[in-house]
Design an enzyme around this catalytic site. Structure first.
Site, mmCIF file in Angstrom:
data_model
loop_
_atom_site.group_PDB
_atom_site.id
_atom_site.type_symbol
_atom_site.label_atom_id
_atom_site.label_comp_id
_atom_site.label_asym_id
_atom_site.label_seq_id
_atom_site.Cartn_x
_atom_site.Cartn_y
_atom_site.Cartn_z
ATOM 1 C CD GLU A 216 5.120 4.112 -28.498
ATOM 2 O OE1 GLU A 216 4.821 5.307 -28.421
ATOM 3 O OE2 GLU A 216 5.533 3.456 -27.517
ATOM 4 C CG HIS A 232 13.144 -23.555 -19.188
ATOM 5 N ND1 HIS A 232 13.591 -24.727 -18.642
ATOM 6 C CD2 HIS A 232 14.173 -22.678 -19.106
ATOM 7 C CE1 HIS A 232 14.837 -24.571 -18.216
ATOM 8 N NE2 HIS A 232 15.210 -23.329 -18.488
ATOM 9 C CE LYS A 326 -1.325 8.330 -23.653
ATOM 10 N NZ LYS A 326 -0.069 9.050 -23.644
HETATM 11 C C1 F6R Z 1 4.640 8.067 -26.930
HETATM 12 C C2 F6R Z 1 4.947 6.968 -26.038
HETATM 13 C C3 F6R Z 1 3.833 6.341 -25.252
HETATM 14 C C4 F6R Z 1 3.591 7.109 -23.951
HETATM 15 C C5 F6R Z 1 2.471 6.469 -23.140
HETATM 16 C C6 F6R Z 1 2.281 7.150 -21.794
HETATM 17 O O1 F6R Z 1 5.825 8.631 -27.424
HETATM 18 O O2 F6R Z 1 6.074 6.574 -25.926
HETATM 19 O O3 F6R Z 1 4.169 4.998 -25.005
HETATM 20 O O4 F6R Z 1 4.775 7.130 -23.192
HETATM 21 O O5 F6R Z 1 1.297 6.544 -23.856
HETATM 22 O O6 F6R Z 1 2.180 8.519 -21.926
HETATM 23 P P1 F6R Z 1 3.010 9.461 -20.941
HETATM 24 O O7 F6R Z 1 4.446 9.092 -21.195
HETATM 25 O O8 F6R Z 1 2.716 10.866 -21.365
HETATM 26 O O9 F6R Z 1 2.548 9.153 -19.570
#
Ligand code: F6R
Length: 347
Positions: A216, A232, A326
């Site tokens: 990220e 292993h 998302k």
């Molecule tokens: C972004 C990050 C992502 C989010 C993941 C879940 O900085 O680290 O891995 O953590 O997409 O989103 P949340 O944390 O808002 O539930």
């Protein structure tokens, strides 16, 4: 607007102290359960991994981390369910929580800045630990980790972690000063695919954190594994020198206080890698207790990932493709906007 990850990373030790303050007066009471299930994805699940590793050493009930929208069959009325989502809008976490709520667990707690998770907590009447917003979820690790530990201390007799957290703050501040301008590991990894090995399964959460921060922050691939399991299977990949070894670099997350057998195993493994011409870097855990060791390794990885981002010429903060994905799924899953009744809500 989120605080740039570089800035948030320098504030990480301060966030631990702030999160402890935030949890001082949690309105939670004791419950008796036989397991703790934490629901979360990505940066919001790492704190739960750390909790689960520490719990293996000190708790009498297991902590299970679920990174999925489907929940396991064992989630039942003897379960403590904790949902962690920094945004409060992550589809997998919300869907899993709704299914978990329908199983009538003994207790549900949510940790979030708000979002749809806050709506669900109001509707279903379970407590929400509201954490400060304005951070990238991965940079908010202290705000998921500390509430997890302190919630369990108040409710299920989880050992008091205040001393360990105080040690962690101290160790992380020292690490910050030492590593902020030490780019040697990142320079060695630059242009290669890093493989992170945890020298013990207890360090798996840190190995995963390194991998995720490379993904990220530095916008590149990385992978992780753990010893002794790698002895292993994966070690066989280091028996014959191959051209692909030139494109890899290894990082070992080591514990200088580990047992002799762990150290001997590690040396054997490391020698096999070196014979294949792969560069090997080591990060040593710091501190006395497992929590500090894990946080020191995570934080080292965070700082290395920022150096790597700089060498890769990328901005560590945005993760556009995750946001786009998302949005796509939120458009499709309209049920997220109207939480289904689970039987625990108002009449
Ligand atoms: C972004 C990050 C992502 C989010 C993941 C879940 O900085 O680290 O891995 O953590 O997409 O989103 P949340 O944390 O808002 O539930």
């Amino acid at each position: 607007m989120v605080l740039p990850v570089e800035k948030a990373t320098t504030l990480f030790p301060d966030y631990i102290a702030e999160a402890i303050q935030l949890c001082e007066k949690l309105p939670l009471s004791e419950v008796k359960v036989n397991k703790i299930v934490v629901l979360g994805m990505g940066g919001s699940a790492i704190g739960a991994d750390i909790l689960a590793a520490v719990a293996e050493k000190v708790a009498s009930v297991p902590v299970l981390v679920i990174r999925n929208e489907e929940i396991p069959n064992y989630v039942d009325e003897n379960t403590f369910v904790i949902a962690v989502s920094y945004s409060g809008n992550t589809q997998e976490t919300l869907t899993a929580l709704k299914s978990a709520a329908a199983r009538k667990p003994k207790q549900i707690v949510a940790i979030s800045t708000g979002g749809l998770l806050e709506n669900l907590s109001a509707l279903e009447k379970f407590p929400l630990i509201k954490v400060p917003d304005g951070l990238a979820p991965r940079a908010a690790l202290p705000y998921s980790l500390v509430p997890l530990f302190l919630t369990l201390q108040k409710t299920v007799h989880f050992p008091d972690m205040h001393d360990a957290l105080t040690e962690s703050i101290h160790v992380l501040k020292t690490l910050r000063d030492e590593l902020i301008s030490d780019k040697r590991i990142a320079q060695g990894l630059h242009g290669k695919i890093p493989i992170i090995y945890a020298s013990t399964p207890f360090f798996m959460p840190a190995a995963r954190r390194w991998k995720c921060q490379f993904n990220e922050n530095a916008k590149q691939l990385a992978y992780f594994e753990s010893l002794p399991e790698a002895d292993h299977n994966e070690i066989v990949g280091y028996t014959k020198k191959l051209p692909l070894h030139q494109n890899m670099a290894v990082v070992i997350l080591n514990d200088s206080t580990s047992s002799e057998i762990t150290q001997r195993r590690l040396i054997f493994f490391k020698n096999a890698i070196i014979k294949c011409g792969c560069p090997v870097y080591e990060a040593q855990s710091k501190g006395e207790n497992l929590l500090t060791k894990l946080l020191s390794l995570c934080y080292t990885g965070d700082l290395v990932s920022l150096h790597l981002a700089e060498l890769n010429g990328v901005d560590p903060t945005p993760v556009q493709i995750i946001d786009t994905l998302k949005q796509e799924f939120q458009k499709q899953d309209s049920s997220l906007r109207s939480p289904a009744p689970t039987g625990r809500g108002p009449e």
